[in-house]
Design a protein around this motif. Structure first.
Motif, PDB file in Angstrom:
ATOM      1  N   PRO A 644      49.616  -8.228  41.682  1.00 44.58           N
ATOM      2  CA  PRO A 644      49.248  -8.551  43.071  1.00 44.58           C
ATOM      3  C   PRO A 644      50.386  -9.160  43.869  1.00 44.58           C
ATOM      4  N   ASP A 677      44.435 -13.696  38.334  1.00 43.52           N
ATOM      5  CA  ASP A 677      45.262 -12.557  38.746  1.00 43.52           C
ATOM      6  C   ASP A 677      45.168 -12.336  40.256  1.00 43.52           C
ATOM      7  N   VAL A 678      45.235 -13.426  41.022  1.00 39.28           N
ATOM      8  CA  VAL A 678      45.146 -13.384  42.477  1.00 39.28           C
ATOM      9  C   VAL A 678      46.447 -13.930  43.062  1.00 39.28           C
ATOM     10  N   ALA A 698      45.567 -10.679  47.548  1.00 39.91           N
ATOM     11  CA  ALA A 698      45.390  -9.492  46.700  1.00 39.91           C
ATOM     12  C   ALA A 698      44.550  -9.907  45.491  1.00 39.91           C
ATOM     13  N   GLN A 699      43.371  -9.294  45.360  1.00 38.22           N
ATOM     14  CA  GLN A 699      42.439  -9.614  44.272  1.00 38.22           C
ATOM     15  C   GLN A 699      42.285  -8.418  43.346  1.00 38.22           C
ATOM     16  N   PRO A 700      42.103  -8.641  42.039  1.00 39.23           N
ATOM     17  CA  PRO A 700      41.963  -7.519  41.104  1.00 39.23           C
ATOM     18  C   PRO A 700      40.591  -6.854  41.195  1.00 39.23           C
ATOM     19  N   ARG A 706      44.495  -2.144  39.887  1.00 44.51           N
ATOM     20  CA  ARG A 706      43.717  -1.866  41.090  1.00 44.51           C
ATOM     21  C   ARG A 706      43.363  -3.193  41.768  1.00 44.51           C
ATOM     22  N   TYR A 707      43.604  -3.249  43.095  1.00 43.19           N
ATOM     23  CA  TYR A 707      43.414  -4.506  43.806  1.00 43.19           C
ATOM     24  C   TYR A 707      42.750  -4.264  45.153  1.00 43.19           C
ATOM     25  N   ARG A 708      42.124  -5.317  45.656  1.00 41.40           N
ATOM     26  CA  ARG A 708      41.598  -5.332  47.020  1.00 41.40           C
ATOM     27  C   ARG A 708      42.479  -6.271  47.828  1.00 41.40           C
TER      28      ARG A 708
END
Length: 744
Positions: A644, A677-678, A698-700, A706-708
């Motif tokens: 991220p 993992d942010v 950025a979040q997993p 894959r991230y949002r």
């Protein structure tokens, strides 16, 4: 202590009936409370039976044949509890007084306001479980009512005059009755498992009421008979409870567990009340102590004038002059002489006792031969289990047949025959198949030129069950103001639920119901709602109207056909932007749920939370932008094998490339939380004359890489009274902690 053992425990009928009544009040409370909590209250019938009969025993002193009459109180109070429970439900639904509803229950049943099938079925189930709880206690009372007699005078004189002689002990063999026990209780266990199936269906509500009730009635009736037979057939298998003793030619039967509970005769510290004391489990020292306690008890009974019916005489029982009456492969049936003080020996009676063939070396009476090995099993009892299972299945089939003969399935309309020609219509991820060749009208409906029928279909996302019920009843208020309005009725009357389950064409589970609106000219309007139990909590409403030439039953069948034929295709490239909705299904009032495309074929769309109440813009890069109540969110799906941090740095580079008026003292270093993992970065900038604070996040997602990604921006001048609630809801929906910044 010895004096207490001599005292006879007397039974008081009046006190016992008072105890039974008080106990029944506890059972009544259990039935009503469990039912009002939404569970199957029939199971509480067992509690009612136990509380009533145990209440009699506690205050009455004992439960005997005379006390078994307390079962009448059980029957009456069970019915009263059921009536009160039904009255409460009626009072809540009709918004009337509970006492008024209770007094008019008979009238409501007679006039058809209550479903008689469900009413009587529930009462029968309650009584069956009550019988299941009462039967063991009543049987025990009937068996234990007779008082054990005292040893005959000759036995007492002989023991008093002679020194204690060596006793012969006959404990039960630990395995000789195992085969018998298994042959009876394994089929019984299979029956219980079979009964559990319709019971589980009844608890889950996934099956029609009448077949389930019929199968439970048949199954429980058969199971009660099987239990009664099992207790008789497996009677010899509890031989380990007793030990037989022969002293000077006189046979005695001693109940080990009960003798060990008497303090002055205790021979082991194994005071486990859930299981009996077994001779083969005792140590040699405990066995020696047990023998001494038994011999002392025999002397007490023969020399100290213990009253008949005392606790000790029930535990250590004399069996003088035993005589064989009959025998089979598993037990002898013998009789023995009894004598009551003051009654001549020649007038003494004889009592019958079953002695299991589980005691090596024991010949209880003249003409008997000691057993030489294990008793055989009663595997023929399995046939009864098969019949019991067939009875349960037969009850279910009978219930199905009764429903079909009535033309309904839990009040459900008969399926309509699928038409040859259909019109396909898609809306917000739902595909409908409307009957006939229909034409789209300017009013947003479909019309059938041949029949004149009009079809209106609406779809709403993020609905709740309460919203579905409101949508179902909405036509009542809409059409009731018309002068030609006549009446209305719902399709499902045999259930206490507003919405019942429905399986669609693609096997998706829904909650649905139908309503018919009638007018004085004979025409009708049929409306139906279905709440899909899917990811979006989709609510569908279908309304069909037409001229008086279309009968009511046909209209009902058509609406059900449309609801059953729905296909929930979900979001596509063409419709995903239409599926933005308020997240009411998740309890939000200010957070909307949008979908954005992803580059992953197996998971093509990502759910993102947005502030709800303003315009939503879908961006060319596949992202989405929304702004409301002082918060602006831009979100999209991202992929990065580098983690991220790379996504946030790339987004920061893009911010700099946009030539925003950055406030240098408000720019902070990027941060990364390895545990979640942010990655995040905070910065400030000017937008015209207004200050802005933004976070890049950025979040997993589920899979690695894959991230949002979201850019969260505070808009101080737009912060309103809903802003604090929005911050809380969005923090929960996005799994982020957003500080509630004050306007600046």
């Amino acid at each position: 202590m010895e004096q207490k053992e001599r005292e006879k425990r007397r039974e008081s009928l009046v006190a016992g009936l008072v105890g039974a009544f008080l106990g029944s009040l506890l059972g009544m409370a259990c039935i009503i409370v469990v039912s009002q909590l939404g569970y199957v209250a029939s199971l509480c019938g067992v509690v009612m039976a136990v509380c009533t009969l145990k209440g009699y025993e506690l205050l009455g002193g004992a439960l005997s044949r005379k006390g078994a009459a307390a079962g009448i109180i059980t029957v009456v109070m069970t019915y009263v509890a059921y009536q009160i429970d039904c009255a409460i439900q009626v009072a809540v639904a009709a918004e009337v007084d509970v006492f008024l509803a209770f007094r008019n229950m008979g009238m409501l049943l007679k006039e058809g306001y209550l479903d008689t099938g469900a009413y009587w079925g529930g009462l029968v189930l309650l009584y069956l479980f009550t019988l299941l709880g009462a039967a063991p206690l009543i049987i025990a009372a009937l068996r234990g009512d007779t008082e054990p007699g005292m040893p005959p005078e000759a036995v007492r004189v002989k023991v008093a005059e002679e020194a204690p002689s060596t006793c012969q002990y006959y404990p039960a063999h630990p395995t000789w009755m195992r085969t018998l026990r298994l042959s009876v209780f394994l089929p019984l266990l299979a029956v219980v498992l079979v009964i559990f199936l319709p019971l589980a269906l009844a608890l889950s509500g996934n099956s029609s009421a009448l077949p389930v009730i019929a199968s439970l009635v048949g199954g429980l009736a058969g199971m009660i008979g099987m239990c009664a037979a099992a207790f008789v057939l497996a009677g010899p298998s509890d031989a380990f409870r007793w030990i037989f003793v022969r002293q000077d030619g006189v046979l005695w039967r001693v109940q080990l567990n009960m003798l060990n509970m008497v303090d002055t005769y205790r021979f082991t510290q194994q005071r486990i009340r859930m299981s009996d004391v077994r001779w083969d489990k005792l140590t040699e020292g405990e066995q020696a102590q047990a023998k001494a306690s038994i011999e002392r008890a025999i002397r007490v009974l023969c020399t100290e004038g213990v009253l008949p019916g005392s606790a000790l005489s029930r535990v250590v029982q004399c069996l003088p002059e035993p005589r064989l009456e009959s025998e089979n492969k598993w037990a002898w049936k013998i009789s023995y002489q009894t004598q009551t003080p003051g009654v001549p020996p020649e007038r003494g009676g004889r009592r019958v006792l079953q002695v299991a063939k589980a005691y090596p070396g024991l010949a209880p009476a003249v003409g008997t031969v000691p057993p030489e090995g294990p008793a055989p099993g009663r595997w023929g009892f399995g046939v009864a289990a098969v019949l019991m299972i067939l009875l349960t299945a037969g009850g279910y089939m009978l219930g199905v047949a009764l429903e079909k003969s009535g033309g309904t399935e839990s009040g459900r309309p008969v399926r309509w025959t699928e038409p040859e020609i259909t019109t396909q219509y898609q809306s917000m991820g739902v595909t409908f198949h409307l009957p006939g060749a229909l034409v789209w009208t300017e009013e947003g409906s479909f019309a059938d030129p041949e029949t004149g029928m009009v079809y209106t279909v609406t779809v709403e996302l993020g609905a709740t069950e309460e919203m579905a019920v409101d949508a179902l009843t909405e036509p009542i208020g809409e059409y009731r103001l018309r002068p030609d309005f006549d009446s209305f009725s719902f399709a499902y009357t045999n259930t206490d639920q507003d919405l019942v389950k429905l399986a669609t064409k693609d096997r998706l589970s829904c909650l649905h119901n139908l309503i018919t609106i009638r007018f004085t000219d004979g025409s009708t309007v049929e409306s139906g709602v279905a709440l899909a139990q899917d990811l979006f909590s989709t609510l569908v409403r279908v309304e069909v109207s037409g001229g008086s030439q279309v009968d009511e039953e046909t209209m009902e069948h058509i609406v059900l056909y449309i609801l059953e034929g729905m296909e929930f295709t979900g979001p596509t490239e063409e419709n995903y932007q239409e599926m933005y909705h308020l997240g009411r299904e998740e309890g939000y009032t200010l957070v909307g749920i949008a979908l954005v495309p992803t580059p992953y074929e197996e998971d093509p769309f990502l759910r993102v939370p947005l502030p709800y109440g303003g315009e939503v813009t879908y961006l060319e890069d596949g992202g989405v932008l929304a702004q409301a109540h002082g918060l602006r969110i831009q979100a999209r799906a991202c992929w990065s094998p580098e983690g991220p941090q790379a996504i946030v740095e790339e987004a920061w580079a893009q911010v700099q490339a946009e030539n925003r008026d950055l406030y240098q003292d408000g720019i902070f270093d990027s941060e990364y939380d390895a545990e979640t993992d942010v990655a995040t970065k905070q910065f400030s900038f000017w937008e015209g004359d207004e200050a802005r604070i933004s976070f890049l996040v950025a979040q997993p997602m589920r899979d690695e890489g894959r991230y949002r990604f979201m850019e969260v921006t505070y808009i101080p001048e737009e912060m309103d009274s809903d802003y604090p609630t929005l911050i809380q809801e969005f923090s929960h929906a996005s799994d982020l902690y957003l500080p509630e910044l004050e306007p600046f």
